[in-house]
Design an enzyme around this catalytic site. Structure first.
Site, PDB file in Angstrom:
ATOM      1  N   HIS A   1      -0.375   0.498  -1.952  1.00  0.00           N
ATOM      2  CA  HIS A   1      -0.122   0.665  -0.508  1.00  0.00           C
ATOM      3  C   HIS A   1      -1.384   0.269   0.249  1.00  0.00           C
ATOM      4  CE1 HIS A   1       1.673   3.296   2.907  1.00  0.00           C
ATOM      5  NE2 HIS A   1       0.714   2.535   3.414  1.00  0.00           N
TER       6      HIS A   1
ATOM      7  N   HIS B   1      -2.857  -2.274   3.930  1.00  0.00           N
ATOM      8  CA  HIS B   1      -2.515  -3.102   5.104  1.00  0.00           C
ATOM      9  C   HIS B   1      -3.509  -4.260   5.204  1.00  0.00           C
ATOM     10  CE1 HIS B   1       0.298  -0.050   6.705  1.00  0.00           C
ATOM     11  NE2 HIS B   1      -0.502   0.779   6.043  1.00  0.00           N
ATOM     12  N   PHE B   2      -2.985  -5.486   5.170  1.00  0.00           N
ATOM     13  CA  PHE B   2      -3.847  -6.663   5.310  1.00  0.00           C
ATOM     14  C   PHE B   2      -4.002  -7.099   6.762  1.00  0.00           C
ATOM     15  CE2 PHE B   2      -2.847  -7.202   0.807  1.00  0.00           C
ATOM     16  CZ  PHE B   2      -4.027  -7.704   0.298  1.00  0.00           C
TER      17      PHE B   2
ATOM     18  N   ASN C   1       3.963  -3.628   8.416  1.00  0.00           N
ATOM     19  CA  ASN C   1       3.956  -3.233   9.845  1.00  0.00           C
ATOM     20  C   ASN C   1       2.963  -4.042  10.672  1.00  0.00           C
ATOM     21  OD1 ASN C   1       1.699  -2.002   8.691  1.00  0.00           O
ATOM     22  ND2 ASN C   1       1.782  -0.231  10.048  1.00  0.00           N
TER      23      ASN C   1
ATOM     24  N   LYS D   1      10.245  -1.096   2.585  1.00  0.00           N
ATOM     25  CA  LYS D   1       9.524   0.020   3.214  1.00  0.00           C
ATOM     26  C   LYS D   1      10.306   0.563   4.393  1.00  0.00           C
ATOM     27  CE  LYS D   1       5.968   2.631   4.434  1.00  0.00           C
ATOM     28  NZ  LYS D   1       4.563   2.347   4.383  1.00  0.00           N
TER      29      LYS D   1
ATOM     30  N   HIS E   1       7.676   6.148   4.224  1.00  0.00           N
ATOM     31  CA  HIS E   1       6.687   6.924   4.976  1.00  0.00           C
ATOM     32  C   HIS E   1       7.422   8.221   5.279  1.00  0.00           C
ATOM     33  CE1 HIS E   1       3.283   7.441   7.968  1.00  0.00           C
ATOM     34  NE2 HIS E   1       4.058   8.493   8.137  1.00  0.00           N
TER      35      HIS E   1
ATOM     36  N   HIS F   1       1.741   8.067   0.371  1.00  0.00           N
ATOM     37  CA  HIS F   1       0.599   8.909   0.777  1.00  0.00           C
ATOM     38  C   HIS F   1       0.974  10.386   0.897  1.00  0.00           C
ATOM     39  CE1 HIS F   1       2.649   7.664   4.411  1.00  0.00           C
ATOM     40  NE2 HIS F   1       1.969   6.536   4.529  1.00  0.00           N
TER      41      HIS F   1
ATOM     42  N   ASP G   1      -3.446   3.338   1.075  1.00  0.00           N
ATOM     43  CA  ASP G   1      -3.187   3.179   2.505  1.00  0.00           C
ATOM     44  C   ASP G   1      -4.437   2.728   3.260  1.00  0.00           C
ATOM     45  OD1 ASP G   1      -1.855   3.045   4.861  1.00  0.00           O
ATOM     46  OD2 ASP G   1      -1.618   5.197   5.141  1.00  0.00           O
TER      47      ASP G   1
END
Ligand code: DOR
Ligand code: ZN
Length: 366
Positions: free
Chosen positions: A19, A21-22, A49, A109, A147, A185, A267
């Site tokens: 998990h 975020h790029f 997202n 997701k 989530h 998470h 995350d």
């Protein structure tokens, strides 16, 4: 895993991160390098997202191709595997998920409405995603990540995970017993016992765990912990927020026990400084730099280094259906300081890493 006899060097399989975020644009260019330099060199699940979000299989795949291109310029040959993720919203049809599956997407997701970054298209009414979930049920190589906080506004933030698991997700697990899913998470003692009971029933479910939920409590963001020095700490603000000692300790216990249903999904959620140090603060821990050292320290301080490699390189791959990494990474005990601020070129801004300025103990040797 090998640990040198003096205890100052350890070698593990390459780590995966289930998990992260790029982001996009200059921040993406910056982050790919940060991930690789920090030791995240193999599988990284690329959360969808972005703005706009990845709502079709092709968008999710193209996003990862862009990340791979960037990584190829840094890694020269070693394989870097961003994993594409399609976001399921109330508008996602069963045809859309099946089309994504045909294209090779295996991770999906679900965000709740207005609970976290870019979640304005999140779900309010979970019955609306049942057609998409139904289409994915029974596929042994698919994982739907949740989530796990309820969007219901009558439930206060600290109880949103418990409420989601007790109601929305319990209903989903009951209606779709063959759906492989994760609680992302995980942040509460309730969540840990809920997971354990569902796993005992044989449900195909697991949970990702972040280093911030293993180390923090709510006092670190509100300014009551020793580490906070009495100050409200915006860089400790993430969702779901860290809760009480009993919650942190329940997460610690299950990870230290080596339960294979709980693995590393950190995350990594970086935001530009202007979005972190302002009136309306974006949530997320910019943890990629500090995390490897803190994860090793966590296991070492708890006399559980033998649990490190399964947590970072094995349980997740097994649940998601990948072969274990065979290449290795070497860490040495050599104190260093987390940078206080880094320039993101092209963004006209900086980022402040999580744990900025702290001295940590382990670093990559190669
Ligand atoms: O703290 C968070 N930040 N939690 C999330 O769920 C999303 C993430 C982000 O994208 O910034
Ligand atoms: Zn996230």
């Amino acid at each position: 895993m090998k640990i040198k006899s003096d205890g100052n060097e350890l070698v593990t399989r390459l780590w995966d991160n289930w998990h992260a975020h790029f982001r996009q644009g200059p921040l993406l260019e910056f982050l790919v390098e940060i991930f690789i330099q920090s030791g995240w060199r193999r599988r990284i699940v690329a959360e969808p997202n972005t703005q706009p979000p990845k709502l079709t299989g092709q968008e999710a795949i193209d996003y990862c191709l862009g990340i791979k291109d960037r990584a190829a310029k840094i890694l020269h040959g070693q394989e870097f595997m961003p994993i594409p993720v399609l976001q399921i919203t109330e508008k996602t049809t069963s045809e859309m998920v099946l089309r994504a599956y045909e294209l090779g997407v295996r991770v999906f997701k679900v965000y709740p409405f207005f609970v976290t970054t870019n979640s304005e298209n999140g779900v309010v009414d979970y019955t609306k995603i049942y057609p998409a979930l139904g289409a994915l049920e029974g596929k042994k190589d698919v994982v739907v990540q949740f989530h796990a906080e309820t969007p219901r506004s009558e439930v206060e933030g600290r109880f949103k995970e418990e409420a989601f698991l007790g109601w929305e997700l319990s209903e989903i697990v009951k209606l779709f017993p063959g759906l492989r899913l994760t609680v992302e998470h995980i942040s509460s003692a309730f969540g840990i016992s809920w997971m354990k009971s569902k796993r005992t029933e044989g449900r195909p479910i697991a949970a990702s765990v972040t280093i911030q939920h293993l180390t923090n409590t709510v006092d670190d963001v509100l300014g009551y912990s020793k580490r906070s020095g009495g100050l409200v700490r915006v860089h400790e603000g993430f969702k779901p927020h860290a809760k009480d000692l009993k919650d942190r300790d329940a997460i610690r216990a299950v990870v230290l026990a080596g339960d294979e249903g709980f693995f590393c999904g950190n995350d990594d959620a970086w935001h530009l400084k202007k979005n972190k140090e302002c009136a309306g603060v974006s949530c997320g821990a910019a943890n990629s730099i500090a995390a490897p050292s803190l994860i090793i320290q966590f296991f070492e301080e708890n006399n559980a280094l033998h649990r490190l490699e399964p947590f970072v390189s094995e349980f997740g791959a097994e649940f998601y259906g990948y072969l274990l990494n065979t290449e290795t990474i070497r860490f040495v005990r050599k104190p260093w300081q987390v940078p206080t601020e880094l320039v993101v070129s092209g963004a006209n801004d900086t980022v402040v890493p999580w744990r900025a300025g702290e001295e940590l103990q382990w670093q990559i040797a190669d």
